[in-house]
Motif scaffolding. Sequence first.
Motif, mmCIF file in Angstrom:
data_model
loop_
_atom_site.group_PDB
_atom_site.id
_atom_site.type_symbol
_atom_site.label_atom_id
_atom_site.label_comp_id
_atom_site.label_asym_id
_atom_site.label_seq_id
_atom_site.Cartn_x
_atom_site.Cartn_y
_atom_site.Cartn_z
ATOM 1 N N LEU A 26 -29.775 -0.237 26.274
ATOM 2 C CA LEU A 26 -28.723 0.759 26.053
ATOM 3 C C LEU A 26 -27.638 0.601 27.102
ATOM 4 C CD1 LEU A 26 -30.759 3.967 25.191
ATOM 5 C CD2 LEU A 26 -29.424 2.539 23.664
ATOM 6 N N ASP A 27 -26.411 0.988 26.737
ATOM 7 C CA ASP A 27 -25.308 0.890 27.699
ATOM 8 C C ASP A 27 -24.731 2.257 28.064
ATOM 9 O OD1 ASP A 27 -23.993 1.526 25.403
ATOM 10 O OD2 ASP A 27 -22.852 -0.331 25.262
ATOM 11 N N GLY A 28 -25.440 3.317 27.720
ATOM 12 C CA GLY A 28 -24.966 4.631 28.144
ATOM 13 C C GLY A 28 -25.388 5.739 27.198
ATOM 14 N N TRP A 29 -25.072 6.957 27.602
ATOM 15 C CA TRP A 29 -25.484 8.144 26.871
ATOM 16 C C TRP A 29 -24.868 8.191 25.473
ATOM 17 C CZ3 TRP A 29 -28.733 11.384 25.434
ATOM 18 C CH2 TRP A 29 -28.385 12.559 24.791
ATOM 19 N N ALA A 32 -26.958 6.037 23.252
ATOM 20 C CA ALA A 32 -28.281 6.658 23.077
ATOM 21 C C ALA A 32 -28.190 7.839 22.118
ATOM 22 C CB ALA A 32 -28.831 7.097 24.425
ATOM 23 N N ARG A 33 -27.202 8.691 22.324
ATOM 24 C CA ARG A 33 -27.039 9.871 21.472
ATOM 25 C C ARG A 33 -26.763 9.467 20.024
ATOM 26 N NH1 ARG A 33 -22.262 12.986 23.204
ATOM 27 N NH2 ARG A 33 -21.234 11.635 21.721
ATOM 28 N N ASP A 39 -30.860 7.883 13.737
ATOM 29 C CA ASP A 39 -32.267 7.606 13.410
ATOM 30 C C ASP A 39 -33.089 8.900 13.302
ATOM 31 O OD1 ASP A 39 -34.169 5.687 12.722
ATOM 32 O OD2 ASP A 39 -34.908 5.506 14.780
ATOM 33 N N ARG A 40 -32.410 10.036 13.268
ATOM 34 C CA ARG A 40 -33.070 11.341 13.116
ATOM 35 C C ARG A 40 -34.192 11.526 14.139
ATOM 36 N NH1 ARG A 40 -33.850 12.993 7.139
ATOM 37 N NH2 ARG A 40 -31.762 13.737 6.874
#
Length: 189
Positions: A26-29, A32-33, A39-40
Amino acid sequence: MPIEWDTVEISGVCDPALSAYVGRRLDGWVTARRLLLDDRLGSTILQHVGHEENVRAIMRHRVHTGGSDGILQGDKPHPRAYGTFPQYLGRYARELGILSLEETVAHLTSRPAARLRLPDRGLVREGYRADLVLFDPETVAAGSPFDHPRTLPTGIPHVLIDGRFVIEDGKRTDVLAGRSVRRTPSGRT
């Protein structure tokens, strides 16, 4: 404590359309969010953190018990889902001598059973559940690296759950002997 995003790797997704994320960092929030929403909340991760010297120091503590939080979910689960206990026996006991084999077995069997107050587990004794792992102390090893996390361990020819073979001669049987363990008021499981 701030998250170091480069330590977070996507290990699985529920939506096949998002499978390209598996194995990526991941490269950040915001990323991720977005993934969690798309993807529920079905995505799983590996987090590449930890310090080997800390692991070894914790292992040596007199009240330590072994365990795993490895989850068998996703395309790329953490290798400890398949390899935690063989890693203790092969790498930490046999190869590195962090603990003796006998002490390692106690860390993985009788100590957790006692801590969880499961009076009929954790020892080989009459009246106890026959949950047994028969392993070769010279060859037992975790076989699950990060790039092939579902690789089975070596040196474990037989596993019995409640006295029934679930692994026999190194091969899985069709026996489904496992069950949830719950304490009753009498303390029996």
